[in-house]
Motif scaffolding. Sequence first.
Motif, mmCIF file in Angstrom:
data_model
loop_
_atom_site.group_PDB
_atom_site.id
_atom_site.type_symbol
_atom_site.label_atom_id
_atom_site.label_comp_id
_atom_site.label_asym_id
_atom_site.label_seq_id
_atom_site.Cartn_x
_atom_site.Cartn_y
_atom_site.Cartn_z
ATOM 1 N N THR A 111 46.096 72.541 36.832
ATOM 2 C CA THR A 111 46.898 72.784 35.841
ATOM 3 C C THR A 111 46.038 73.059 34.693
ATOM 4 N N GLU A 112 44.680 72.482 34.587
ATOM 5 C CA GLU A 112 43.999 72.443 33.328
ATOM 6 C C GLU A 112 43.299 73.874 33.192
ATOM 7 N N THR A 113 43.361 74.702 34.211
ATOM 8 C CA THR A 113 42.802 76.023 34.050
ATOM 9 C C THR A 113 43.879 77.159 33.492
ATOM 10 N N LEU A 114 43.591 78.301 33.087
ATOM 11 C CA LEU A 114 44.357 79.274 32.852
ATOM 12 C C LEU A 114 45.296 79.623 33.626
ATOM 13 N N ASP A 115 45.110 79.794 34.877
ATOM 14 C CA ASP A 115 46.033 80.386 35.704
ATOM 15 C C ASP A 115 46.149 79.452 36.913
ATOM 16 N N GLY A 116 46.594 78.102 36.449
ATOM 17 C CA GLY A 116 46.564 77.067 37.258
ATOM 18 C C GLY A 116 47.782 77.164 38.500
ATOM 19 N N ILE A 117 48.974 78.097 38.222
ATOM 20 C CA ILE A 117 50.029 77.969 39.015
ATOM 21 C C ILE A 117 49.674 79.077 40.263
ATOM 22 N N SER A 118 48.762 79.920 40.114
ATOM 23 C CA SER A 118 48.011 80.863 41.053
ATOM 24 C C SER A 118 47.198 79.933 42.148
ATOM 25 N N TYR A 119 46.436 79.096 41.504
ATOM 26 C CA TYR A 119 45.753 78.172 42.457
ATOM 27 C C TYR A 119 46.712 77.400 43.279
ATOM 28 N N ASN A 120 47.538 76.807 42.594
ATOM 29 C CA ASN A 120 48.611 75.916 43.373
ATOM 30 C C ASN A 120 49.328 76.488 44.491
ATOM 31 N N ILE A 121 49.761 77.644 44.031
ATOM 32 C CA ILE A 121 50.642 78.368 45.164
ATOM 33 C C ILE A 121 49.879 78.811 46.220
ATOM 34 N N ILE A 410 54.082 68.903 53.625
ATOM 35 C CA ILE A 410 55.502 68.900 52.717
ATOM 36 C C ILE A 410 55.171 68.048 51.503
ATOM 37 N N PHE A 411 54.310 66.838 51.738
ATOM 38 C CA PHE A 411 53.924 66.048 50.668
ATOM 39 C C PHE A 411 53.310 66.818 49.866
ATOM 40 N N GLY A 412 52.120 67.418 49.934
ATOM 41 C CA GLY A 412 51.389 68.078 49.069
ATOM 42 C C GLY A 412 52.255 69.158 48.206
ATOM 43 N N LEU A 413 53.086 69.912 48.917
ATOM 44 C CA LEU A 413 53.946 70.987 48.249
ATOM 45 C C LEU A 413 54.672 70.508 47.245
ATOM 46 N N LEU A 414 55.762 69.388 47.670
ATOM 47 C CA LEU A 414 56.716 68.948 46.830
ATOM 48 C C LEU A 414 56.182 67.927 45.681
ATOM 49 N N VAL A 415 55.155 67.125 45.882
ATOM 50 C CA VAL A 415 54.647 66.178 45.230
ATOM 51 C C VAL A 415 53.557 66.806 44.305
ATOM 52 N N GLY A 416 52.780 67.427 45.163
ATOM 53 C CA GLY A 416 51.648 68.085 44.334
ATOM 54 C C GLY A 416 51.993 69.251 43.220
ATOM 55 N N LEU A 417 52.873 70.172 43.860
ATOM 56 C CA LEU A 417 53.442 71.291 42.913
ATOM 57 C C LEU A 417 54.502 70.479 41.772
ATOM 58 N N GLY A 418 55.190 69.721 42.252
ATOM 59 C CA GLY A 418 56.190 69.045 41.149
ATOM 60 C C GLY A 418 55.316 68.367 40.154
#
Length: 501
Positions: A111-121, A410-418
Amino acid sequence: MSCDSSFFFSDSNLEEKCQLANSLCAQNQIFINYYSIIYCQLNGHWAFFIAIAILVVLIIFRFMSTLVMLYLTPAIEFITDKLNISQSLSAVTLLALANGAGDVVTAIVATETLDGISYNIGSLYGAGFFVATLVVSITIINSQTYIVMKSYFIWRDILFYIFATIVVIIYGIIGELSLIDSSFLLIIYFILIIVVIFQDKFSSKSKKQFDELLIDNPLDPNETQESEQIQQQSQNLHLDSINNQQSCADKSFCVVDVPFRFILKYSIPPSTQVNKYILIFTIFPSLSFIYFVLGSNNYDPYAYLYISSISMILAIIIYTSYPQGNDLPNYYLYIQIYITIVSLVWIYCLSGILIDTLTFFGMLTNLSNSYLGMTIIAMGNALPDGIVTMTLAKQGYAVMGITGAYFGQIFGLLVGLGISLIKTNLKTGASVKFDLFNQDLMQQNLIMIIIIFSTLFVLIITFFYGILKKYHFARDLSVLLILIYVLVLSSITIIAIYEAV
């Protein structure tokens, strides 16, 4: 001017590139400014960086894997036993943390990067797709026994994963995620925990009735016994595989493992066979490391004097109160909690360096963040779980391995992304843009769309296959999953290269 490949491959002089690297490009880096290193210190010799970047990524994944298996997992296992948490509940909480810590921390750091959501997804769904296809298929092939999955794996775990993915798709259609939307991902996981607690409470009665309604033939009694021992055996096998590697029979990573173990030994208190002198000796380095990573950018030298004072006090307490022999002190639980905290800080630091490396690598190659996330980051984070899962299959515990691997994702997706989205919401005070299906951004988001829907497709196939086959996982499923994995990976690689060119 913009910080992209077009500028850095232009004919601009090194001084101008160096100025951009230290100003605008610095926003893309978390711990290490590779832009500044290449164009200010190395006179623009970026080609050498490609080889270094590959080596750094491999070393980070190895370091993180060693850290999780030798420190984080044993600490969480001790906490689970000490708090007398049930096996099922620990699977979706503490042990899920051990399996998904890399994914969660990487998502938060991204999330510290400019395009963090692309990395995360890319990384979270890439890891989930990797596990749901390649890891599961190889586990089926390596299994020494016929695999009969639990009914709740199909009706609870996969359904929750499918529901969470549909929620992400809906948010992509809406185009943004508010603080409430981000929090809903965590709520889904809390609901899963509540379901597990409810099943635990009424396990002896409700599980039997549930299985009788869903399947004509009862499950193998041996499988039920396996379920009762799932976490302890999993951790024992997990640690045994690490101990076997300590002899360096596998020479490939022995050279880099030695400095890893040395650094970890003197920066984290030991998680097993704790010697009070080693414990005392690691207090100051570990506290200093936490401050160095999480402290402000303007480090105060006097802070280390405070840390020294705290370390001295704790050292005296431990020295005078630590029991003789093999007995453990009453506060040993807090030591394990502290080990968990330091381990997570280490993962935070390594994840930041990893993302810095891949961000610069993506700039040089012009490959999209979502592609880098779903390949390099995803495979690196999921590979340790995959190795453990396949090892369990060879030992006859395939059901255990597959269940644990899915829970980690499941933990990574819901908790990490959340958590990562909530962090962005609170930091910016606004909704997070997620225009997944925006017509103007369709080409840019194509890889993300493919990996999300591919994961959903695999989950649905696995769900209906499990029902139709009465929870039996056979080799025809593994063949299908491998074909899907190869097809999807080939497709997104071609798309990523086409976009880069």
